[in-house]
Design a protein around this motif. Structure first.
Motif, PDB file in Angstrom:
ATOM      1  N   ASP A  69       0.844  -1.195   0.000  1.00 56.33           N
ATOM      2  CA  ASP A  69       0.000   0.000   0.000  1.00 56.33           C
ATOM      3  C   ASP A  69       0.879   1.245   0.000  1.00 56.33           C
ATOM      4  O   ASP A  69       1.884   1.303   0.709  1.00 56.33           O
ATOM      5  N   PRO A  70       0.527   2.245  -0.803  1.00 58.20           N
ATOM      6  CA  PRO A  70       1.309   3.480  -0.798  1.00 58.20           C
ATOM      7  C   PRO A  70       1.126   4.243   0.520  1.00 58.20           C
ATOM      8  O   PRO A  70       0.127   4.056   1.214  1.00 58.20           O
ATOM      9  N   ASP A  71       2.094   5.079   0.825  1.00 56.84           N
ATOM     10  CA  ASP A  71       2.013   5.926   2.008  1.00 56.84           C
ATOM     11  C   ASP A  71       2.275   7.351   1.566  1.00 56.84           C
ATOM     12  O   ASP A  71       3.373   7.638   1.079  1.00 56.84           O
ATOM     13  N   PRO A  72       1.301   8.216   1.634  1.00 52.40           N
ATOM     14  CA  PRO A  72      -0.023   8.004   2.215  1.00 52.40           C
ATOM     15  C   PRO A  72      -0.924   7.226   1.257  1.00 52.40           C
ATOM     16  O   PRO A  72      -0.717   7.234   0.040  1.00 52.40           O
ATOM     17  N   ALA A  73      -1.916   6.582   1.840  1.00 50.47           N
ATOM     18  CA  ALA A  73      -2.882   5.830   1.044  1.00 50.47           C
ATOM     19  C   ALA A  73      -3.732   6.805   0.236  1.00 50.47           C
ATOM     20  O   ALA A  73      -4.040   7.903   0.704  1.00 50.47           O
TER      21      ALA A  73
END
Length: 187
Positions: A69-73
């Motif tokens: 999952d990317p950060d930030p989502a």
């Protein structure tokens, strides 16, 4: 006088479902279902039109994802959030614990309309709900087992409470998106 734990666990989610979430989804239109409140949203899209690093699903529509999952989502749409509740929260767990039809993100046929998504949601909720009502007190104490990677040793009670929390949490997000859609600046 003993406490009917099956009733209590089921009732926690069912009251929310019957009195808050499901009535708030009435009248959901396709435009609202797919509405992207900010650029870069993750959504349910026609195959080949995804904008995320990955698009998964078995039918004409796929869901945007990335691993990890990317950060930030990214912000997700009503369509994406309903797909998550239908597949990842209710469907997969019903398949794992109550003999329901297999439901996983890769092989699921995602809804291309709001009405279809609501029918999928109703079906997923009914199947999960029936499974919880069919549990015994002994079932609540048994470990979830290997079908639940991070919950393997946890008692079934803990998983039921988690699913209640997840459905309430993501359902509230859907309701907030409906409020934002209703009050968006048009023009």
């Amino acid at each position: 006088m003993g406490i009917d734990w099956i009733h209590q666990l089921h009732d926690q989610l069912d009251r929310y479902w019957q009195r808050q979430l499901r009535p708030r989804l009435s009248g959901l239109a396709d435009e609202e279902y797919f509405w992207e409140p900010v650029p870069g949203c993750w959504n349910v899209r026609r195959r080949g039109e995804g904008t995320a690093p990955m698009a998964i699903g078995a039918g004409e529509f796929t869901v945007d994802v990335a691993i990890p999952d990317p950060d930030p989502a990214p912000v997700t749409t009503i369509a994406w959030r309903l797909a998550h509740i239908i597949v990842g929260v209710l469907g997969d767990r019903t398949a794992n614990h109550f003999g329901g039809a297999p439901a996983d993100y890769d092989s699921f046929v995602y809804a291309g309309t709001a009405d279809e998504a609501l029918a999928q949601l109703d079906n997923a909720y009914q199947n999960w709900s029936a499974g919880v009502r069919g549990l015994s007190v002994e079932d609540l104490a048994r470990p979830c087992g290997p079908a639940e990677e991070s919950w393997e040793d946890a008692p079934m009670t803990q998983l039921v409470l988690h699913i209640n929390r997840e459905t309430i949490h993501h359902g509230a997000e859907v309701c907030l998106l409906r409020d934002l859609y209703l009050h968006r600046a048009v023009g």
